[in-house]
Design an enzyme around this catalytic site. Structure first.
Site, mmCIF file in Angstrom:
data_model
loop_
_atom_site.group_PDB
_atom_site.id
_atom_site.type_symbol
_atom_site.label_atom_id
_atom_site.label_comp_id
_atom_site.label_asym_id
_atom_site.label_seq_id
_atom_site.Cartn_x
_atom_site.Cartn_y
_atom_site.Cartn_z
ATOM 1 N N LYS A 56 0.842 -1.203 0.000
ATOM 2 C CA LYS A 56 0.000 0.000 0.000
ATOM 3 C C LYS A 56 0.875 1.251 0.000
ATOM 4 O O LYS A 56 0.596 2.215 -0.709
ATOM 5 C CB LYS A 56 -0.943 -0.021 1.208
ATOM 6 C CG LYS A 56 -2.043 -1.075 1.042
ATOM 7 C CD LYS A 56 -2.765 -1.436 2.326
ATOM 8 C CE LYS A 56 -3.666 -2.648 2.091
ATOM 9 N NZ LYS A 56 -4.314 -3.158 3.301
ATOM 10 N N GLN A 100 -4.706 -1.780 9.459
ATOM 11 C CA GLN A 100 -4.478 -3.112 8.888
ATOM 12 C C GLN A 100 -5.025 -4.188 9.831
ATOM 13 O O GLN A 100 -4.682 -4.210 11.010
ATOM 14 C CB GLN A 100 -2.971 -3.311 8.630
ATOM 15 C CG GLN A 100 -2.645 -4.601 7.923
ATOM 16 C CD GLN A 100 -3.238 -4.673 6.512
ATOM 17 O OE1 GLN A 100 -3.126 -3.734 5.734
ATOM 18 N NE2 GLN A 100 -3.867 -5.786 6.187
ATOM 19 N N ASP A 123 -11.181 2.146 3.731
ATOM 20 C CA ASP A 123 -11.433 0.708 3.601
ATOM 21 C C ASP A 123 -12.930 0.435 3.462
ATOM 22 O O ASP A 123 -13.329 -0.654 3.064
ATOM 23 C CB ASP A 123 -10.918 -0.031 4.860
ATOM 24 C CG ASP A 123 -9.648 -0.824 4.576
ATOM 25 O OD1 ASP A 123 -9.385 -1.108 3.397
ATOM 26 O OD2 ASP A 123 -8.942 -1.157 5.544
#
Ligand code: NAD
Length: 289
Positions: A56, A100, A123
């Site tokens: 990322k 994460q 997200d």
């Protein structure tokens, strides 16, 4: 379509094209004084998570998006993590926040996801964004399901009116994907660990998406000839090789179009994350207008 030579849906190439477009958009925004920024929070030393975070960060660098990594020790408390999220929520240079997953056992994932400002939730896991998606209203769409839709579109197969079967009902893949298929006018079935006759249900699918985290769960005998097969699964073999949830060798004989693992859904997830970050940055100026 010829069932012996199915179309391999190249997620890596599609993601590269999407990122190319985003790179130009980021350059233009930066020239206007708004460089999109993504903060990534990693807790602990999980090797797979470290790889995802690195990918990322790399994508951000490639596109000219600012990125900040907050790497916290595995014994971080929930309170400290929530406080960090709140601090980043208030930082105007950060347009996207990504925590994460998975988080260590002492931290309740929901408490952390709920703390993220929904406008920065790139997200798309915040209940506000999932609710907006369920209601068919604009919000932030989770990256993996968004990438799956792009891959199906790439196959050239129209979703409207088709039997779309999803194996897996998680909040991050299966459930949000069901809403996206509905928006595209698909007829949706979600299968899960307690589904009876999984093979039979899968064989009905014109579009089959497998996101169960079980290597080789779906094989060629479960695929309708000519179906589009999207393999979301990421599993590691005993030899350390990455493999999906679909037995590619037998599935490729039946499918009209199929994604490989690696090189299918994975790269698209990152491209969609970059897209969500750019969109979140854009929306900050739109709301100031
Ligand atoms: P999860 O563990 O949260 O959910 C798995 C789902 O599969 C559950 O709903 C469960 O009921 C269902 N399931 C499990 N075994 C089954 C079986 N035998 N028959 C039918 N259904 C079954 O998983 P998740 O977070 O949704 O991830 C699924 C897979 O996708 C994992 O391999 C994960 O690594 C991968 N993944 C990949 C990406 C990507 O970018 N490529 C992103 C997210 C997840």
């Amino acid at each position: 379509m010829d069932s012996v030579s199915p179309k391999i849906l190249d997620g890596k190439a599609l993601a590269a094209r999407i990122k190319e477009g985003l790179k130009k958009e980021v350059a233009q925004l930066t020239a206007e004084g708004l460089t999109p920024g993504l903060a990534v929070i990693l807790v602990g030393e999980d090797p797979a998570s470290q790889v995802y975070v690195r990918n990322k960060e790399r994508a951000c660098a490639e596109l000219g998006i600012n990125s900040w990594k907050h790497h916290l020790p595995a014994d971080t408390s929930q309170e400290d993590l929530v406080q960090l999220v709140k601090r980043i929520n208030a930082d105007p240079e950060v347009h996207g926040i990504l925590v994460q997953l998975p988080l260590p056992a002492q931290i309740k994932t929901e408490a952390v996801l709920d703390a993220i400002d929904p406008a920065k939730d790139v997200d798309g896991f915040h209940p506000v964004n999932l609710g907006l998606l369920a209601a068919g209203r604009p919000g932030i769409i989770p990256c993996t399901p968004a990438g799956v839709i792009e891959l199906v579109k790439e196959s050239g197969v129209e979703i409207a009116g088709k039997e779309c079967v999803i194996v897996g009902r998680s909040n991050i893949v299966g459930k949000p994907l069901a809403f996206l298929f509905l928006q595209e006018h698909g007829t949706v079935t979600i299968c899960h660990s307690r589904t009876r006759n999984l093979e039979e249900v899968c064989r009905r699918a014109d579009i089959l998406v497998v996101a169960a985290g079980r290597a080789g769960l779906v094989h060629g005998g479960m695929i309708k000839p000519g179906a589009v097969v999207i393999d979301v699964g990421i599993n590691r073999t005993a030899e350390g090789r990455l493999t999906g949830d679909v037995d590619f060798a037998s599935a490729v004989q039946q499918a009209g179009a199929i994604t490989p693992v690696p090189g299918g859904v994975g790269p698209m997830t990152i491209a969609m994350l970059m897209k969500n970050t750019v969109t979140a940055a854009r929306r900050t100026v739109q709301t100031l207008d």
